[in-house]
Motif scaffolding. Structure first.
Motif, short mmCIF file in Angstrom:
data_model
loop_
_atom_site.label_atom_id
_atom_site.label_comp_id
_atom_site.label_asym_id
_atom_site.label_seq_id
_atom_site.Cartn_x
_atom_site.Cartn_y
_atom_site.Cartn_z
N PHE A 71 0.76 -1.12 0.00
CA PHE A 71 -0.02 -0.17 -0.06
C PHE A 71 1.05 1.29 0.12
O PHE A 71 0.52 2.36 -0.80
CB PHE A 71 -0.94 -0.03 1.41
CG PHE A 71 -2.15 -0.66 1.12
CD1 PHE A 71 -3.09 -0.52 -0.07
CD2 PHE A 71 -2.36 -1.78 1.83
CE1 PHE A 71 -4.07 -1.23 -0.07
CE2 PHE A 71 -3.90 -2.58 1.59
CZ PHE A 71 -4.59 -2.34 0.73
N SER A 72 1.79 1.42 0.68
CA SER A 72 2.73 2.39 0.88
C SER A 72 3.77 2.63 -0.37
O SER A 72 3.74 3.66 -1.03
CB SER A 72 3.99 2.10 2.08
OG SER A 72 4.82 3.46 2.18
N ASP A 73 4.18 1.53 -0.84
CA ASP A 73 5.00 1.54 -2.41
C ASP A 73 4.13 2.27 -3.26
O ASP A 73 4.48 3.13 -4.06
CB ASP A 73 5.52 0.23 -2.62
CG ASP A 73 6.66 -0.26 -1.86
OD1 ASP A 73 7.40 0.54 -1.13
OD2 ASP A 73 7.03 -1.63 -1.76
N LEU A 74 2.82 1.96 -3.48
CA LEU A 74 1.91 2.20 -4.56
C LEU A 74 1.34 3.31 -4.28
O LEU A 74 0.39 3.89 -5.00
CB LEU A 74 0.93 1.06 -4.95
CG LEU A 74 1.65 -0.45 -5.23
CD1 LEU A 74 0.38 -1.25 -5.58
CD2 LEU A 74 2.60 -0.11 -6.42
N GLU A 75 1.41 4.08 -3.12
CA GLU A 75 0.77 5.46 -2.69
C GLU A 75 -0.64 5.19 -2.90
O GLU A 75 -1.15 6.14 -3.39
CB GLU A 75 1.68 6.45 -3.71
CG GLU A 75 2.92 6.57 -3.48
CD GLU A 75 3.54 7.51 -4.56
OE1 GLU A 75 3.95 8.64 -4.05
OE2 GLU A 75 3.92 7.28 -5.62
N ILE A 83 2.13 14.29 -1.05
CA ILE A 83 0.95 15.03 -1.76
C ILE A 83 -0.16 14.19 -2.41
O ILE A 83 -1.42 14.68 -2.29
CB ILE A 83 1.52 16.24 -2.78
CG1 ILE A 83 2.60 16.92 -1.90
CG2 ILE A 83 0.74 16.89 -3.48
CD1 ILE A 83 3.55 17.94 -3.02
N LYS A 84 0.14 13.39 -3.08
CA LYS A 84 -0.76 12.68 -4.14
C LYS A 84 -1.00 11.02 -3.63
O LYS A 84 0.08 10.53 -2.72
CB LYS A 84 -0.29 12.49 -5.45
CG LYS A 84 -0.26 13.86 -6.05
CD LYS A 84 0.21 13.78 -7.59
CE LYS A 84 0.25 14.98 -8.31
NZ LYS A 84 0.57 14.91 -9.65
N SER A 85 -2.09 10.63 -3.74
CA SER A 85 -2.29 9.29 -3.29
C SER A 85 -3.56 8.62 -4.28
O SER A 85 -4.27 9.66 -5.08
CB SER A 85 -2.88 9.12 -1.98
OG SER A 85 -4.09 9.34 -1.87
N LEU A 86 -3.51 7.17 -4.54
CA LEU A 86 -4.47 6.83 -5.51
C LEU A 86 -5.90 7.00 -4.90
O LEU A 86 -6.61 7.25 -5.71
CB LEU A 86 -4.18 5.30 -5.64
CG LEU A 86 -4.64 4.73 -6.84
CD1 LEU A 86 -4.56 5.12 -8.19
CD2 LEU A 86 -4.64 3.03 -6.84
N THR A 334 9.20 3.94 -11.61
CA THR A 334 7.99 4.27 -12.20
C THR A 334 7.11 3.45 -12.87
O THR A 334 6.01 3.28 -12.60
CB THR A 334 8.30 5.76 -12.87
OG1 THR A 334 8.98 6.73 -12.28
CG2 THR A 334 6.71 6.03 -13.54
N PHE A 335 8.01 2.52 -13.70
CA PHE A 335 7.46 1.54 -14.20
C PHE A 335 6.91 0.45 -13.35
O PHE A 335 5.70 0.08 -13.33
CB PHE A 335 8.39 0.72 -15.24
CG PHE A 335 7.97 -0.58 -15.90
CD1 PHE A 335 6.91 -0.60 -16.79
CD2 PHE A 335 8.49 -1.92 -15.39
CE1 PHE A 335 6.59 -1.82 -17.23
CE2 PHE A 335 7.92 -2.79 -15.85
CZ PHE A 335 7.11 -3.11 -16.81
N LEU A 336 7.64 0.04 -12.34
CA LEU A 336 7.33 -0.93 -11.15
C LEU A 336 5.93 -0.55 -10.71
O LEU A 336 4.98 -1.23 -10.60
CB LEU A 336 8.41 -1.09 -10.47
CG LEU A 336 9.42 -1.70 -10.87
CD1 LEU A 336 10.69 -2.07 -10.00
CD2 LEU A 336 9.42 -3.28 -11.64
N LYS A 337 5.82 0.72 -10.36
CA LYS A 337 4.87 1.34 -9.67
C LYS A 337 3.52 1.36 -10.48
O LYS A 337 2.50 0.93 -9.97
CB LYS A 337 4.94 2.59 -9.04
CG LYS A 337 6.14 2.79 -8.01
CD LYS A 337 6.18 4.00 -7.68
CE LYS A 337 7.20 4.58 -6.26
NZ LYS A 337 7.30 5.62 -5.94
N SER A 338 3.79 1.66 -11.58
CA SER A 338 2.88 1.75 -12.71
C SER A 338 2.22 0.27 -12.84
O SER A 338 0.84 0.07 -13.05
CB SER A 338 3.14 1.98 -14.11
OG SER A 338 3.63 3.49 -14.10
N ILE A 369 9.42 -1.35 -3.18
CA ILE A 369 10.01 -0.45 -3.78
C ILE A 369 10.46 0.72 -3.01
O ILE A 369 11.78 1.09 -3.15
CB ILE A 369 8.95 0.01 -4.49
CG1 ILE A 369 8.30 -0.89 -5.52
CG2 ILE A 369 9.38 1.27 -5.34
CD1 ILE A 369 7.17 -0.34 -6.52
N ASN A 370 10.07 1.05 -1.65
CA ASN A 370 10.62 2.05 -0.89
C ASN A 370 10.81 1.47 0.48
O ASN A 370 10.43 2.04 1.39
CB ASN A 370 9.75 3.25 -0.96
CG ASN A 370 9.54 3.68 -2.41
OD1 ASN A 370 10.59 4.31 -2.78
ND2 ASN A 370 8.58 3.97 -2.63
#
Length: 504
Positions: A71-75, A83-86, A334-338, A369-370
């Protein structure tokens, strides 16, 4: 609708809940029964059965697993400093309970094919119409607050109206205000929901809406609800009317209102999702319910990036591990998150940020990821990575059909240990044929040692150098790139010169 035994041990709440769950299974009541089979939940609720326990048990039986790290990695949700979240991207709901409902949906992706497809159909329906609920945040909040007040005397009945009027005169001004304002708010909301219901009746609707319509029809056909629909524009009520309405709202017809409000907030959520996904040009994934797992994405992009570069990727059962390489800032993370976001959104039953997605149904998604060190418990960055790999390994041992993402595996240790550890883990992952893995690394020499492993495929982000400056195209390509830009970036920032100037 469900046979509930009253004798021991069936009278035990846990046994009772298990019996209900088994009944759900036997009747194939799995496809979004928290939304589609409102008649079942309505009947259960009005009889006072353990509705929350039942819902929890059903959810546990069809849950797509996502953990806190993912959940954290993918925001997915907002965090301090983020600032942003899904969630905020899709959150255009007005009401507080609508927001809570949307949070619950985001927290519980599903691995049930029928739930996913039915939600797809529901969102497509709302995208194709101009239906709105016209909800007012303040009225909704007040109605919810009023309905939660539990001071109504259960022994009351309409034959004691005069006694209730006398009791009402003894209430404080604040209590009277809450009751009167709550009644006005509920009447307004119920009339809006009824108008929505009448509009929907004229349309060709998906399964979930059709099931809700059946329950709404039964409730709106009750004499009491026919009466309150006639109070559409009325703002003042007599003492007798107030007592009569209060008795129904908070006692005799309370469960019916709970069911209607639940539908209302779910509709609000999915209208919000439909509006957002349409505006962002997301696409609906196509699900393959076969046993052989595949993932195909065309035009994949990250929704938080302005003018994003899109990419394509294809997973087949013959190549279950992707080895991803690329220089710093080339676009790997960015690709991994997408990719992770698309898998996650697809299992919510939502559209995804791509032009096309074909996928199987999976049982979970785990990303790294993070990852951070944990000094509070004495964990170094490397040990945190090791523990994370162990967590994923344990999940792979107990579950099938997972999607796993690691960004720069074992970055927290020396190059030799990172090389050996990464190689051994990638080889081990490649043997887990029922799951898919994407693993990025800067240690591209690992690829040479993986040549004999037929389950591993290779993707990379290449970089060009123009006038001693890196130029990124952010396009995913087949193969391995061995570009090293660390020293180039360091030199371009003139860090050594800055240090040496400080020596003067």
């Amino acid at each position: 609708m469900f046979p509930i035994a009253s004798s021991t041990p069936e009278s035990n709440p846990i046994v009772q809940s298990n019996l209900l769950l088994e009944e759900c299974k036997s009747r194939n009541i799995i496809a979004e029964r928290l939304f589609g089979e409102k008649e079942i939940l309505y009947n259960i609720a009005t009889k006072g059965y353990l509705i929350k326990s039942i819902i929890k048990l059903i959810l546990m039986n069809m849950k797509f697993e996502v953990d806190r790290q993912t959940f954290s990695d993918l925001e997915v949700f907002a965090e301090p400093g983020r600032i942003k979240s899904l969630f905020n991207l899709f959150n255009e709901v007005v009401t507080e309970n609508g927001k809570l409902k949307l949070t619950d949906i985001f927290s519980n992706p599903s691995n049930d094919y029928h739930i996913i497809v039915q939600r797809n159909d529901l969102i497509k329906f709302f995208q194709s119409t101009d239906l709105t609920l016209g909800l007012d945040k303040n009225l909704s909040s007040f109605a919810d607050f009023y309905l939660t007040q539990k001071d109504y005397l259960v022994g009351s009945s309409k034959s004691y109206a005069l006694g209730r009027i006398l009791r009402n005169k003894m209430k404080s001004a604040n209590e009277k205000y809450v009751i009167e304002k709550g009644i006005v708010s509920i009447i307004d909301i119920m009339n809006k929901l009824h108008e929505f219901y009448l509009q929907v009746q004229k349309l060709s609707v998906p399964y979930l809406v059709n099931e809700n319509n059946k329950v709404m029809r039964d409730i709106f056909d009750k004499d009491f609800f026919k009466k309150i629909l006639k109070f559409k524009s009325k703002l003042k009520f007599s003492s007798l009317e107030i007592e009569d309405l209060d008795y129904s709202f908070r006692y005799s017809d309370h469960h019916s209102l709970v069911v209607l409000f639940d539908m209302l907030y779910e509709y609000e959520c999915f209208i919000s999702v439909a509006k957002t996904s349409k505006a962002l040009n997301f696409t609906f994934p196509v699900f393959d319910n076969n046993t052989e797992k595949e993932i195909e994405l065309q035009g994949l992009f990250h929704p938080f990036i302005n003018n994003p570069i899109s990419n394509d990727v294809f997973f087949s059962r013959t190549k279950n591990v992707f080895f991803l390489s690329g220089a710093n800032m080339a676009g790997k993370s960015t690709f991994l998150k997408s990719f992770g976001l698309s898998i996650y959104l697809a299992h919510l039953g939502f559209p995804v940020p791509a032009k096309l997605m074909k996928t199987s149904v999976f049982n979970g998604l785990f990303t790294t990821i993070n990852i951070q060190d944990n000094l509070n418990v004495g964990f170094s960055h490397f040990y945190s990575e090791v523990r994370r790999v162990k967590t994923v390994a344990e999940k792979l041992r107990s579950q099938k059909n997972l999607v796993v993402i690691f960004d720069e595996l074992f970055r927290g240790t020396n190059v030799k240990d990172a090389f050996d550890a990464s190689l051994s883990i990638i080889n081990a992952f490649s043997k887990v044929k029922n799951s898919f893995f994407i693993i990025s690394t800067h240690i591209v020499e690992i690829a040479d040692e993986l040549k004999s492993n037929n389950n591993v495929d290779y993707l990379c982000f290449k970089t060009e150098i123009n006038d001693e400056l890196p130029v990124y195209n952010y396009k995913l390509e087949k193969g391995v790139t061995k570009e090293r830009l660390g020293m180039l970036i360091l030199n371009n920032e003139k860090i050594i010169e800055i240090i040496e100037e400080g020596l003067d």
